[in-house]
Design a protein around this motif. Structure first.
Motif, PDB file in Angstrom:
ATOM      1  N   HIS A   5       0.851  -1.189   0.000  1.00  0.00           N
ATOM      2  CA  HIS A   5       0.000   0.000   0.000  1.00  0.00           C
ATOM      3  C   HIS A   5       0.890   1.244   0.000  1.00  0.00           C
ATOM      4  N   HIS A   6       0.591   2.181  -0.915  1.00  0.00           N
ATOM      5  CA  HIS A   6       1.444   3.342  -1.159  1.00  0.00           C
ATOM      6  C   HIS A   6       0.640   4.644  -1.073  1.00  0.00           C
ATOM      7  N   PRO A   7       1.320   5.786  -0.970  1.00  0.00           N
ATOM      8  CA  PRO A   7       0.602   7.069  -1.017  1.00  0.00           C
ATOM      9  C   PRO A   7      -0.119   7.240  -2.351  1.00  0.00           C
ATOM     10  N   ALA A   8      -1.221   7.982  -2.321  1.00  0.00           N
ATOM     11  CA  ALA A   8      -1.978   8.268  -3.539  1.00  0.00           C
ATOM     12  C   ALA A   8      -1.186   9.188  -4.456  1.00  0.00           C
ATOM     13  N   GLU A   9      -1.494   9.149  -5.751  1.00  0.00           N
ATOM     14  CA  GLU A   9      -0.833  10.030  -6.721  1.00  0.00           C
ATOM     15  C   GLU A   9      -1.008  11.496  -6.319  1.00  0.00           C
ATOM     16  N   THR A  10      -2.207  11.852  -5.879  1.00  0.00           N
ATOM     17  CA  THR A  10      -2.446  13.249  -5.503  1.00  0.00           C
ATOM     18  C   THR A  10      -1.586  13.661  -4.315  1.00  0.00           C
ATOM     19  N   THR A  11      -1.308  12.711  -3.403  1.00  0.00           N
ATOM     20  CA  THR A  11      -0.449  13.017  -2.260  1.00  0.00           C
ATOM     21  C   THR A  11       0.982  13.253  -2.713  1.00  0.00           C
ATOM     22  N   LEU A  12       1.484  12.425  -3.633  1.00  0.00           N
ATOM     23  CA  LEU A  12       2.844  12.609  -4.138  1.00  0.00           C
ATOM     24  C   LEU A  12       2.984  13.933  -4.886  1.00  0.00           C
ATOM     25  N   ILE A  13       1.950  14.318  -5.636  1.00  0.00           N
ATOM     26  CA  ILE A  13       1.983  15.603  -6.350  1.00  0.00           C
ATOM     27  C   ILE A  13       1.996  16.753  -5.350  1.00  0.00           C
ATOM     28  N   ALA A  14       1.139  16.657  -4.306  1.00  0.00           N
ATOM     29  CA  ALA A  14       1.114  17.707  -3.277  1.00  0.00           C
ATOM     30  C   ALA A  14       2.448  17.787  -2.542  1.00  0.00           C
ATOM     31  N   TYR A  15       3.072  16.632  -2.285  1.00  0.00           N
ATOM     32  CA  TYR A  15       4.386  16.614  -1.628  1.00  0.00           C
ATOM     33  C   TYR A  15       5.433  17.286  -2.508  1.00  0.00           C
ATOM     34  N   ALA A  16       5.441  16.959  -3.798  1.00  0.00           N
ATOM     35  CA  ALA A  16       6.408  17.552  -4.721  1.00  0.00           C
ATOM     36  C   ALA A  16       6.229  19.063  -4.826  1.00  0.00           C
ATOM     37  N   ALA A  17       4.975  19.514  -4.705  1.00  0.00           N
ATOM     38  CA  ALA A  17       4.685  20.951  -4.809  1.00  0.00           C
ATOM     39  C   ALA A  17       4.867  21.680  -3.483  1.00  0.00           C
ATOM     40  N   GLY A  18       5.166  20.942  -2.394  1.00  0.00           N
ATOM     41  CA  GLY A  18       5.340  21.572  -1.096  1.00  0.00           C
ATOM     42  C   GLY A  18       4.046  21.963  -0.424  1.00  0.00           C
ATOM     43  N   HIS A  19       2.945  21.281  -0.748  1.00  0.00           N
ATOM     44  CA  HIS A  19       1.632  21.642  -0.220  1.00  0.00           C
ATOM     45  C   HIS A  19       1.203  20.807   0.984  1.00  0.00           C
ATOM     46  N   LEU A  20       2.005  19.808   1.388  1.00  0.00           N
ATOM     47  CA  LEU A  20       1.655  19.018   2.575  1.00  0.00           C
ATOM     48  C   LEU A  20       2.244  19.666   3.822  1.00  0.00           C
ATOM     49  N   ASP A  21       1.564  19.493   4.962  1.00  0.00           N
ATOM     50  CA  ASP A  21       2.128  20.040   6.194  1.00  0.00           C
ATOM     51  C   ASP A  21       3.284  19.165   6.672  1.00  0.00           C
ATOM     52  N   GLU A  22       3.938  19.587   7.755  1.00  0.00           N
ATOM     53  CA  GLU A  22       5.177  18.941   8.192  1.00  0.00           C
ATOM     54  C   GLU A  22       4.984  17.476   8.553  1.00  0.00           C
ATOM     55  N   ALA A  23       3.898  17.164   9.270  1.00  0.00           N
ATOM     56  CA  ALA A  23       3.679  15.786   9.704  1.00  0.00           C
ATOM     57  C   ALA A  23       3.434  14.863   8.515  1.00  0.00           C
ATOM     58  N   LEU A  24       2.557  15.260   7.603  1.00  0.00           N
ATOM     59  CA  LEU A  24       2.276  14.447   6.421  1.00  0.00           C
ATOM     60  C   LEU A  24       3.514  14.316   5.545  1.00  0.00           C
ATOM     61  N   SER A  25       4.282  15.396   5.407  1.00  0.00           N
ATOM     62  CA  SER A  25       5.503  15.359   4.598  1.00  0.00           C
ATOM     63  C   SER A  25       6.517  14.384   5.180  1.00  0.00           C
ATOM     64  N   ALA A  26       6.589  14.301   6.514  1.00  0.00           N
ATOM     65  CA  ALA A  26       7.531  13.379   7.148  1.00  0.00           C
ATOM     66  C   ALA A  26       7.184  11.933   6.811  1.00  0.00           C
ATOM     67  N   ILE A  27       5.890  11.601   6.788  1.00  0.00           N
ATOM     68  CA  ILE A  27       5.457  10.256   6.419  1.00  0.00           C
ATOM     69  C   ILE A  27       5.871   9.951   4.988  1.00  0.00           C
ATOM     70  N   THR A 146     -14.186   8.567  10.626  1.00  0.00           N
ATOM     71  CA  THR A 146     -13.802   9.127   9.338  1.00  0.00           C
ATOM     72  C   THR A 146     -12.876  10.303   9.641  1.00  0.00           C
ATOM     73  N   HIS A 147     -12.646  11.177   8.664  1.00  0.00           N
ATOM     74  CA  HIS A 147     -11.604  12.186   8.823  1.00  0.00           C
ATOM     75  C   HIS A 147     -12.105  13.562   8.406  1.00  0.00           C
ATOM     76  N   ARG A 148     -11.711  14.556   9.183  1.00  0.00           N
ATOM     77  CA  ARG A 148     -12.035  15.933   8.820  1.00  0.00           C
ATOM     78  C   ARG A 148     -11.034  16.482   7.806  1.00  0.00           C
ATOM     79  N   GLY A 149      -9.918  15.813   7.661  1.00  0.00           N
ATOM     80  CA  GLY A 149      -8.874  16.260   6.738  1.00  0.00           C
ATOM     81  C   GLY A 149      -8.132  15.070   6.170  1.00  0.00           C
ATOM     82  N   HIS A 150      -6.815  15.185   6.098  1.00  0.00           N
ATOM     83  CA  HIS A 150      -5.952  14.167   5.521  1.00  0.00           C
ATOM     84  C   HIS A 150      -5.303  13.374   6.649  1.00  0.00           C
ATOM     85  N   GLU A 151      -5.315  12.042   6.529  1.00  0.00           N
ATOM     86  CA  GLU A 151      -4.634  11.181   7.498  1.00  0.00           C
ATOM     87  C   GLU A 151      -3.760  10.200   6.744  1.00  0.00           C
ATOM     88  N   MET A 152      -2.510  10.053   7.218  1.00  0.00           N
ATOM     89  CA  MET A 152      -1.622   9.027   6.678  1.00  0.00           C
ATOM     90  C   MET A 152      -1.103   8.186   7.833  1.00  0.00           C
TER      91      MET A 152
END
Length: 217
Positions: A5-27, A146-152
């Motif tokens: 199981h891997h991160p979603a494509e949209t998550t990798l794009i957001a990571y590459a663009a610097g749009h994830l917060d610090e905790a999600l980026s660390a994962i 469920t989630h109010r936002g993004h969880e990894m």
């Protein structure tokens, strides 16, 4: 380590663009360190973004602009051989692995529910806000939510099963507000996970909702 199981494509794009917060980026960063498949996908996202910026003009792009960018990337020549991925402490690469103690038994757990314990990753207090360690005892489950936002969630040891399948050590659960699930530790050992969120979870049932402000999940 076999990762299914891997991160979603949209998550990798957001990571590459610097749009994830610090905790999600660390994962994501720790996953990329041990997963050549996702490193390749992340490089492609970086490359597409860079090429689009380089080719940008103060005018409307041509209809074939994306095809031209992809052709340039494909024609860039062979890449140098990539070294074998190296996992860090407990199979978790930096930056998360360095926050774990040498022995998982040294973690200072705090009970937050029947069979469920929680801890900070590092004793220095420098671990990112929204990043937690969770231990689920064998046969126990996290309350349905469920989630109010993004969880990894990155599985460190053990495994759990939920509505999305079975997640083992090294796997990533990349979830949003569309997912309603209840992870159950499904072996004879504790399931230990690193969880990153950018908003509180939304639990079902009045008892979990009542406890949430105190356990801060």
């Amino acid at each position: 380590m076999s990762i299914r199981h891997h991160p979603a494509e949209t998550t990798l794009i957001a990571y590459a663009a610097g749009h994830l917060d610090e905790a999600l980026s660390a994962i994501v960063a720790s996953h990329l360190a041990v997963c050549p498949r996702c490193r390749g996908r992340s490089r492609l996202a970086d490359g597409i973004g860079g090429e689009l910026l380089d080719s940008a003009e103060p005018a409307t792009l041509r209809d074939d602009a994306l095809d031209a960018v992809l052709a340039r990337i494909a024609g860039a020549g062979p890449e140098t051989a990539e070294p074998a991925p190296r996992a860090g402490r407990h199979g978790v690469a930096a930056p998360l692995g360095q926050l774990l103690p040498e022995r998982l038994s040294d973690i200072r757990w705090r009970t937050v529910g029947p069979g469920i314990r929680q801890a900070r990753l590092g004793e220095t207090g420098r671990d990112p806000e929204g990043l937690k360690l969770l231990k689920i005892a064998p046969g126990r489950s996290v309350p349905r939510h469920t989630h109010r936002g993004h969880e990894m969630t990155l599985i460190v040891s053990g495994s759990y099963t939920d509505e999305l399948g079975r997640f083992q050590a090294g796997d990533i659960a990349d979830l949003d507000g569309e997912v309603d699930h209840q992870p159950v530790s499904d072996t004879g050992e504790d399931c230990i996970c690193i969880i990153a969120t950018d908003a509180p979870l939304r639990f079902e049932g009045w008892v979990p909702r009542l406890m949430q402000p105190f356990v801060r999940i």
